[in-house]
Design a protein around this motif. Sequence first.
Motif, PDB file in Angstrom:
ATOM      1  N   ASP A  34       1.288  -1.313   0.152  1.00 57.45           N
ATOM      2  CA  ASP A  34      -0.171  -0.336   0.309  1.00 57.45           C
ATOM      3  C   ASP A  34       1.101   1.295  -0.256  1.00 57.45           C
ATOM      4  O   ASP A  34       0.203   2.294  -0.409  1.00 57.45           O
ATOM      5  CB  ASP A  34      -1.045  -0.323   1.014  1.00 57.45           C
ATOM      6  N   MET A  35       1.941   1.575   0.673  1.00 58.06           N
ATOM      7  CA  MET A  35       2.851   2.407   0.764  1.00 58.06           C
ATOM      8  C   MET A  35       3.531   2.981  -1.259  1.00 58.06           C
ATOM      9  O   MET A  35       3.486   3.549  -1.525  1.00 58.06           O
ATOM     10  CB  MET A  35       3.629   2.055   1.598  1.00 58.06           C
ATOM     11  N   THR A  36       2.765   2.318  -2.034  1.00 55.52           N
ATOM     12  CA  THR A  36       3.540   2.106  -3.100  1.00 55.52           C
ATOM     13  C   THR A  36       2.750   3.210  -4.057  1.00 55.52           C
ATOM     14  O   THR A  36       2.319   4.080  -4.887  1.00 55.52           O
ATOM     15  CB  THR A  36       4.313   1.056  -4.173  1.00 55.52           C
ATOM     16  N   LYS A  91      -7.432  13.545  -7.849  1.00 55.50           N
ATOM     17  CA  LYS A  91      -7.454  14.361  -8.602  1.00 55.50           C
ATOM     18  C   LYS A  91      -6.148  15.382  -9.984  1.00 55.50           C
ATOM     19  O   LYS A  91      -6.705  15.704 -10.501  1.00 55.50           O
ATOM     20  CB  LYS A  91      -8.193  16.235  -8.284  1.00 55.50           C
ATOM     21  N   TYR A  92      -4.868  14.756  -9.401  1.00 54.54           N
ATOM     22  CA  TYR A  92      -3.860  15.387 -10.281  1.00 54.54           C
ATOM     23  C   TYR A  92      -3.607  14.344 -11.493  1.00 54.54           C
ATOM     24  O   TYR A  92      -2.691  14.666 -12.303  1.00 54.54           O
ATOM     25  CB  TYR A  92      -2.978  15.208  -8.871  1.00 54.54           C
ATOM     26  N   PHE A  93      -4.612  12.963 -11.089  1.00 59.28           N
ATOM     27  CA  PHE A  93      -4.347  12.369 -12.515  1.00 59.28           C
ATOM     28  C   PHE A  93      -5.222  11.789 -13.088  1.00 59.28           C
ATOM     29  O   PHE A  93      -6.083  10.477 -13.369  1.00 59.28           O
ATOM     30  CB  PHE A  93      -3.216  10.784 -11.723  1.00 59.28           C
ATOM     31  N   TYR A 120      -5.288   3.557 -10.585  1.00 57.45           N
ATOM     32  CA  TYR A 120      -4.665   2.408  -9.736  1.00 57.45           C
ATOM     33  C   TYR A 120      -3.867   1.811 -10.701  1.00 57.45           C
ATOM     34  O   TYR A 120      -3.322   1.176  -9.611  1.00 57.45           O
ATOM     35  CB  TYR A 120      -6.599   1.519  -9.835  1.00 57.45           C
ATOM     36  N   GLU A 121      -3.304   1.801 -11.161  1.00 60.34           N
ATOM     37  CA  GLU A 121      -2.165   1.475 -12.371  1.00 60.34           C
ATOM     38  C   GLU A 121      -1.193   2.072 -11.774  1.00 60.34           C
ATOM     39  O   GLU A 121      -0.285   1.589 -12.480  1.00 60.34           O
ATOM     40  CB  GLU A 121      -2.199   1.388 -13.705  1.00 60.34           C
ATOM     41  N   ILE A 122      -0.668   3.728 -11.804  1.00 62.27           N
ATOM     42  CA  ILE A 122       0.452   3.891 -11.557  1.00 62.27           C
ATOM     43  C   ILE A 122       0.733   3.932  -9.574  1.00 62.27           C
ATOM     44  O   ILE A 122       0.189   4.725  -9.035  1.00 62.27           O
ATOM     45  CB  ILE A 122      -0.169   5.431 -11.498  1.00 62.27           C
ATOM     46  N   THR A 123       2.060   3.246  -9.829  1.00 64.73           N
ATOM     47  CA  THR A 123       2.489   3.233  -8.074  1.00 64.73           C
ATOM     48  C   THR A 123       3.984   4.033  -8.500  1.00 64.73           C
ATOM     49  O   THR A 123       4.702   4.014  -9.627  1.00 64.73           O
ATOM     50  CB  THR A 123       2.868   2.130  -8.002  1.00 64.73           C
ATOM     51  N   MET A 124       4.354   4.567  -7.010  1.00 66.36           N
ATOM     52  CA  MET A 124       5.485   5.192  -7.352  1.00 66.36           C
ATOM     53  C   MET A 124       6.942   4.528  -7.241  1.00 66.36           C
ATOM     54  O   MET A 124       8.108   3.923  -8.140  1.00 66.36           O
ATOM     55  CB  MET A 124       5.848   6.015  -5.537  1.00 66.36           C
TER      56      MET A 124
END
Length: 104
Positions: free
Chosen positions: A27-29, A37-39, A45-49
């Motif tokens: 969950d941290m990623t 709102k920025y994406f 749900y596909e973008i992670t760090m």
Amino acid sequence: ILARLRRGAFYSFLLFTFTFFLFTLIDMTKLPEHYRKYFWDCDFYEITMETYPFFITERLLNYGNEQTLYWLLAQIDKAYLTNVVKHSRNLDKKTKNYWNILLS
């Protein structure tokens, strides 16, 4: 019997702790839900760090507020931020200049 019961409870506790820790790391990623709102143009749900750190950093530097910047700075280090500011083509000129001044 009591020793076996204690050992079984201990192993159950270890399994629970490991599972909880693993889900916490996963969950941290992920991005916090209120950053959706920025994406607006992406599948949130596909973008992670882990997968798109450069893109996320650019987007939050351009459009984020103070809270998002605090979160972002907790996720990345200064060297990576400097790299993004230096090599980004998507940062506004004002944003790029501001971060160049802060990081120098």
